[in-house]
Design an enzyme around this catalytic site. Structure first.
Site, PDB file in Angstrom:
ATOM      1  N   LYS A 127       0.827  -1.214  -0.135  1.00 36.18           N
ATOM      2  CA  LYS A 127      -0.189   0.054  -0.061  1.00 36.18           C
ATOM      3  C   LYS A 127       0.734   1.334  -0.053  1.00 36.18           C
ATOM      4  CE  LYS A 127      -3.214  -0.216   3.096  1.00 36.18           C
ATOM      5  NZ  LYS A 127      -4.097  -0.041   4.179  1.00 36.18           N
ATOM      6  N   LYS A 139       3.523  -1.934  11.283  1.00 39.63           N
ATOM      7  CA  LYS A 139       1.961  -2.112  12.026  1.00 39.63           C
ATOM      8  C   LYS A 139       2.188  -2.512  13.255  1.00 39.63           C
ATOM      9  CE  LYS A 139      -2.312  -1.272  11.153  1.00 39.63           C
ATOM     10  NZ  LYS A 139      -2.851  -0.343  10.248  1.00 39.63           N
ATOM     11  N   ASP A 179      -5.230   3.562  13.909  1.00 35.86           N
ATOM     12  CA  ASP A 179      -6.156   2.323  13.368  1.00 35.86           C
ATOM     13  C   ASP A 179      -7.290   2.092  14.260  1.00 35.86           C
ATOM     14  OD1 ASP A 179      -5.677   0.305  11.034  1.00 35.86           O
ATOM     15  OD2 ASP A 179      -6.341  -0.837  12.621  1.00 35.86           O
ATOM     16  N   THR A 223      -8.345   8.882   4.677  1.00 41.28           N
ATOM     17  CA  THR A 223      -8.635   7.540   4.393  1.00 41.28           C
ATOM     18  C   THR A 223     -10.184   7.206   3.753  1.00 41.28           C
ATOM     19  OG1 THR A 223      -7.381   6.792   6.233  1.00 41.28           O
ATOM     20  CG2 THR A 223      -8.761   4.979   5.198  1.00 41.28           C
ATOM     21  N   ASN A 254     -13.458   6.442  12.098  1.00 39.01           N
ATOM     22  CA  ASN A 254     -12.914   7.210  11.313  1.00 39.01           C
ATOM     23  C   ASN A 254     -12.918   7.199   9.846  1.00 39.01           C
ATOM     24  OD1 ASN A 254     -10.049   7.825   9.739  1.00 39.01           O
ATOM     25  ND2 ASN A 254     -10.621   9.602  11.238  1.00 39.01           N
ATOM     26  N   SER A 391      -0.448  10.779   5.867  1.00 34.24           N
ATOM     27  CA  SER A 391       0.228  10.921   6.605  1.00 34.24           C
ATOM     28  C   SER A 391       1.566  11.151   6.327  1.00 34.24           C
ATOM     29  CB  SER A 391       0.556   9.400   7.352  1.00 34.24           C
ATOM     30  OG  SER A 391      -0.759   9.354   8.430  1.00 34.24           O
TER      31      SER A 391
HETATM   32  P1  NDP Z   1     -12.229   3.229  14.152  1.00 32.18           P
HETATM   33  O1  NDP Z   1     -11.788   2.560  15.637  1.00 32.18           O
HETATM   34  O2  NDP Z   1     -12.247   4.374  14.098  1.00 32.18           O
HETATM   35  O3  NDP Z   1     -13.653   2.471  13.879  1.00 32.18           O
HETATM   36  C1  NDP Z   1     -13.912   1.126  13.512  1.00 32.18           C
HETATM   37  C2  NDP Z   1     -15.192   0.883  13.449  1.00 32.18           C
HETATM   38  O4  NDP Z   1     -15.456  -0.310  12.866  1.00 32.18           O
HETATM   39  C3  NDP Z   1     -16.096   1.125  14.528  1.00 32.18           C
HETATM   40  O5  NDP Z   1     -17.377   1.719  14.045  1.00 32.18           O
HETATM   41  C4  NDP Z   1     -16.155  -0.191  15.119  1.00 32.18           C
HETATM   42  O6  NDP Z   1     -17.491  -0.440  15.760  1.00 32.18           O
HETATM   43  C5  NDP Z   1     -16.384  -1.062  14.018  1.00 32.18           C
HETATM   44  N1  NDP Z   1     -15.539  -2.461  14.289  1.00 32.18           N
HETATM   45  C6  NDP Z   1     -14.367  -2.688  14.916  1.00 32.18           C
HETATM   46  N2  NDP Z   1     -14.267  -3.810  14.818  1.00 32.18           N
HETATM   47  C7  NDP Z   1     -15.438  -4.504  14.340  1.00 32.18           C
HETATM   48  C8  NDP Z   1     -15.831  -5.838  14.331  1.00 32.18           C
HETATM   49  N3  NDP Z   1     -14.966  -6.887  14.724  1.00 32.18           N
HETATM   50  N4  NDP Z   1     -17.157  -6.078  13.905  1.00 32.18           N
HETATM   51  C9  NDP Z   1     -17.856  -5.101  13.271  1.00 32.18           C
HETATM   52  N5  NDP Z   1     -17.484  -3.977  13.559  1.00 32.18           N
HETATM   53  C10 NDP Z   1     -16.149  -3.251  14.005  1.00 32.18           C
HETATM   54  O7  NDP Z   1     -11.072   2.544  13.196  1.00 32.18           O
HETATM   55  P2  NDP Z   1     -10.924   3.014  11.762  1.00 32.18           P
HETATM   56  O8  NDP Z   1     -11.969   3.702  10.951  1.00 32.18           O
HETATM   57  O9  NDP Z   1      -9.697   3.945  12.034  1.00 32.18           O
HETATM   58  O10 NDP Z   1     -10.362   1.716  10.923  1.00 32.18           O
HETATM   59  C11 NDP Z   1     -11.494   0.969  10.165  1.00 32.18           C
HETATM   60  C12 NDP Z   1     -10.759   0.067   9.278  1.00 32.18           C
HETATM   61  O11 NDP Z   1      -9.909   0.856   8.271  1.00 32.18           O
HETATM   62  C13 NDP Z   1      -9.893  -1.003   9.788  1.00 32.18           C
HETATM   63  O12 NDP Z   1      -9.708  -2.005   8.824  1.00 32.18           O
HETATM   64  C14 NDP Z   1      -8.376  -0.153   9.682  1.00 32.18           C
HETATM   65  O13 NDP Z   1      -7.390  -1.215   9.470  1.00 32.18           O
HETATM   66  C15 NDP Z   1      -8.552   0.536   8.265  1.00 32.18           C
HETATM   67  N6  NDP Z   1      -7.635   1.621   7.884  1.00 32.18           N
HETATM   68  C16 NDP Z   1      -7.839   2.618   8.887  1.00 32.18           C
HETATM   69  C17 NDP Z   1      -7.171   3.648   8.256  1.00 32.18           C
HETATM   70  C18 NDP Z   1      -7.339   5.365   9.035  1.00 32.18           C
HETATM   71  O14 NDP Z   1      -6.501   5.880   8.593  1.00 32.18           O
HETATM   72  N7  NDP Z   1      -7.791   5.263  10.416  1.00 32.18           N
HETATM   73  C19 NDP Z   1      -6.141   3.725   7.358  1.00 32.18           C
HETATM   74  C20 NDP Z   1      -6.323   2.540   6.341  1.00 32.18           C
HETATM   75  C21 NDP Z   1      -7.106   1.636   6.752  1.00 32.18           C
HETATM   76  P3  NDP Z   1     -17.304  -0.132  17.620  1.00 32.18           P
HETATM   77  O15 NDP Z   1     -17.308   1.420  17.908  1.00 32.18           O
HETATM   78  O16 NDP Z   1     -18.288  -0.966  18.248  1.00 32.18           O
HETATM   79  O17 NDP Z   1     -16.087  -0.875  18.125  1.00 32.18           O
END
Ligand code: NDP
Length: 459
Positions: A127, A139, A179, A223, A254, A391
């Site tokens: 990536k 990571k 993350d 993102t 996020n 970033s």
């Molecule tokens: P956040 O913690 O901000 O949000 C995660 C969201 O996903 C929450 O709504 C959470 O719900 C839900 N969630 C987490 N685990 C589960 C699960 N096991 N089943 C169902 N829902 C779940 O994380 P991000 O938005 O930062 O990250 C989300 C994804 O994006 C990840 O895969 C991450 O690796 C990827 N990503 C993030 C980046 C970033 O800049 N932040 C960059 C590139 C990829 P709840 O509130 O109930 O926990």
């Protein structure tokens, strides 16, 4: 030997090589199913690359690239609000530094283990290469659950985590970011603790910082926005756009929040989002103000959305969200959230495009189902690369002690997403996978890293 036989032999040799290295990876990393899943997906698409360029086999590039340069695990002791000592396990996988310092987020979630961090770190190598910016792959995280913890507990945990992590990172060494479970609050605490330990102001050691102390405008949105920009590029190719389309987004963190925001700005109606308990369906289009208030300010559950919007519905459980008919699906929550059965439902309901905002949200069965049915498919390492790209722009601003405007960064982000799209399309065409961006993104990222590794000797 006829030309055809020779081509077949080269193919078989490449396939055997890939299979043999994959078997070694499985043996060397037992019980790490997520890591095996991602390695297999990348390896399988590289067969034509080895066929055309046997030098990568001669240089044992796959064997090297699948073995992290360094894996660090550590104890994270901290004291909870009741005065009890708690212990978590911290991780940092420094996977590949061929094209720049290790770069990749930190995840705080109870499911975190070596397999999860290695799958994320391995993805991150390719990536980061795809962004065209000088960043290696890494990571980290901890099996810590921030849910239900007080601010004081979060701070004590992150300070203890940083006490150990600080030995292994630095602006030119390894630059973590957020993350799942690591947002602005956690990055603030991590940065404050790093500064105390080091006794100097190294702004470039972490990204995702607050705007007042070295953060970049647009990083919070990057993102989610980037994922939508990528989907826009895919749609453009077949004469479609987001305008007037119906979109389903999983998660409400996020990535999801800003994917919803950008999709709505571009004229789409986003009708559903979720958290790890369940999902909401709002046929009028989700009120993002309510979602932001619930999730970013009050840190509440998504089910509470219906209290303010009684016409909307809440459903317990996560997988049902994919049965809502939509034109575009953006899985933005977590790994393996769309399996083959969910993909079949999406296809039957006429989905046109998928953009992976989360990392590995679709199982390999689901991906095959989309590709078989010529659904446009934007794989994570391309579609969600906007976060790490901004970033890297944050690091550039920190190094030169300047700040770009929101519009400047957003414009650079759009350009980067377009470039990633084009280089993935081109690599897919060059290596016999026309239209397959999964293979295209893997190949384009791999070649850049592999060439740098070869140029640097046996590293
Ligand atoms: P956040 O913690 O901000 O949000 C995660 C969201 O996903 C929450 O709504 C959470 O719900 C839900 N969630 C987490 N685990 C589960 C699960 N096991 N089943 C169902 N829902 C779940 O994380 P991000 O938005 O930062 O990250 C989300 C994804 O994006 C990840 O895969 C991450 O690796 C990827 N990503 C993030 C980046 C970033 O800049 N932040 C960059 C590139 C990829 P709840 O509130 O109930 O926990």
């Amino acid at each position: 030997m006829t030309a055809i036989t020779e081509i077949n032999e080269k193919r078989i040799q490449a396939e055997d090589y890939v299979q043999a290295v994959f078997e070694t990876v499985k043996k060397r990393n037992p019980n790490e199913s997520e890591f095996h899943q991602v390695v297999k997906e990348v390896f399988d698409s590289l067969v034509p690359v080895f066929e055309k360029n046997p030098v990568y086999m001669e240089q044992s590039i796959l064997e090297r690239i699948a073995e992290p340069e360094r894996v660090i695990t550590f104890r994270v002791p901290w004291v909870d609000d009741q005065g009890k000592v708690q212990v978590n396990r911290g991780f940092r996988v420094q996977f590949n530094s061929a094209i720049g310092p290790y770069k990749g987020g930190l995840r705080f979630h109870p499911s975190v283990n070596a397999s999860i961090i290695k799958f994320l770190g391995f993805e991150q190598i390719f990536k980061n290469a795809l962004t065209g910016l000088p960043i290696g792959g890494g990571k980290g995280g901890a099996d810590f659950d921030p849910k239900g913890k007080s601010d004081g507990e979060i701070m004590r945990f992150t300070q203890s985590f940083m006490l150990e992590l600080s030995r292994h990172i630095g602006p030119d060494v390894d630059v973590p970011a957020g993350d799942i479970g690591v947002g602005a609050r956690e990055i603030g605490y991590l940065f404050g603790q790093y500064k105390r330990i080091r006794g100097c102001y190294e702004a470039g050691v972490l990204t995702g910082k607050g705007i007042g102390y070295g953060g970049s405008l647009t990083r919070t949105e990057a993102t989610g926005y980037g994922t939508v920009y990528f989907v826009q590029e895919m749609l453009k190719e077949i004469g479609l756009s987001l305008k007037g389309s119906t979109v389903v987004v999983s998660g409400s963190g996020n990535v999801s929040t800003y994917a919803i925001e950008k999709a709505a700005q571009l004229g789409a109606k986003v009708v559903a989002c979720s958290d790890s308990d369940g999902y909401i369906y709002d046929p009028n289009g989700i009120s993002l103000d309510t979602v932001k208030k619930l999730k970013e300010v009050e840190r509440e559950r998504i089910r509470d959305y219906v209290k303010e919007h009684p016409h909307a519905e809440y459903f317990e459980g996560c997988s049902g969200i994919w049965s809502i008919p939509c034109d575009i699906a953006l899985p933005c929550a977590t790994q393996n959230e769309i399996d083959e059965a969910a993909a079949e439902i999406l296809v039957a309901n006429g989905v046109k495009a998928i953009g992976e905002g989360a990392n590995m949200p679709c199982t390999s069965g689901a991906i095959n189902e989309f590709l078989r049915n010529t659904v446009l498919f934007g794989p994570a390492k391309a579609a969600n690369a906007g976060g790490v790209a901004v970033s890297a722009l944050e690091m550039a601003q920190n190094s030169s002690r300047i700040s770009w405007t929101f519009e400047e960064v957003d414009e650079k982000l759009q350009q980067i997403m377009t470039n990633i799209y084009r280089s993935s399309v081109k690599a897919a065409e060059d290596y016999g996978y026309p239209g397959n961006l999964v293979a295209g993104a893997n190949i384009a990222g791999f070649i850049k890293v592999a060439d740098a590794m070869i140029a640097q000797g046996v590293i």
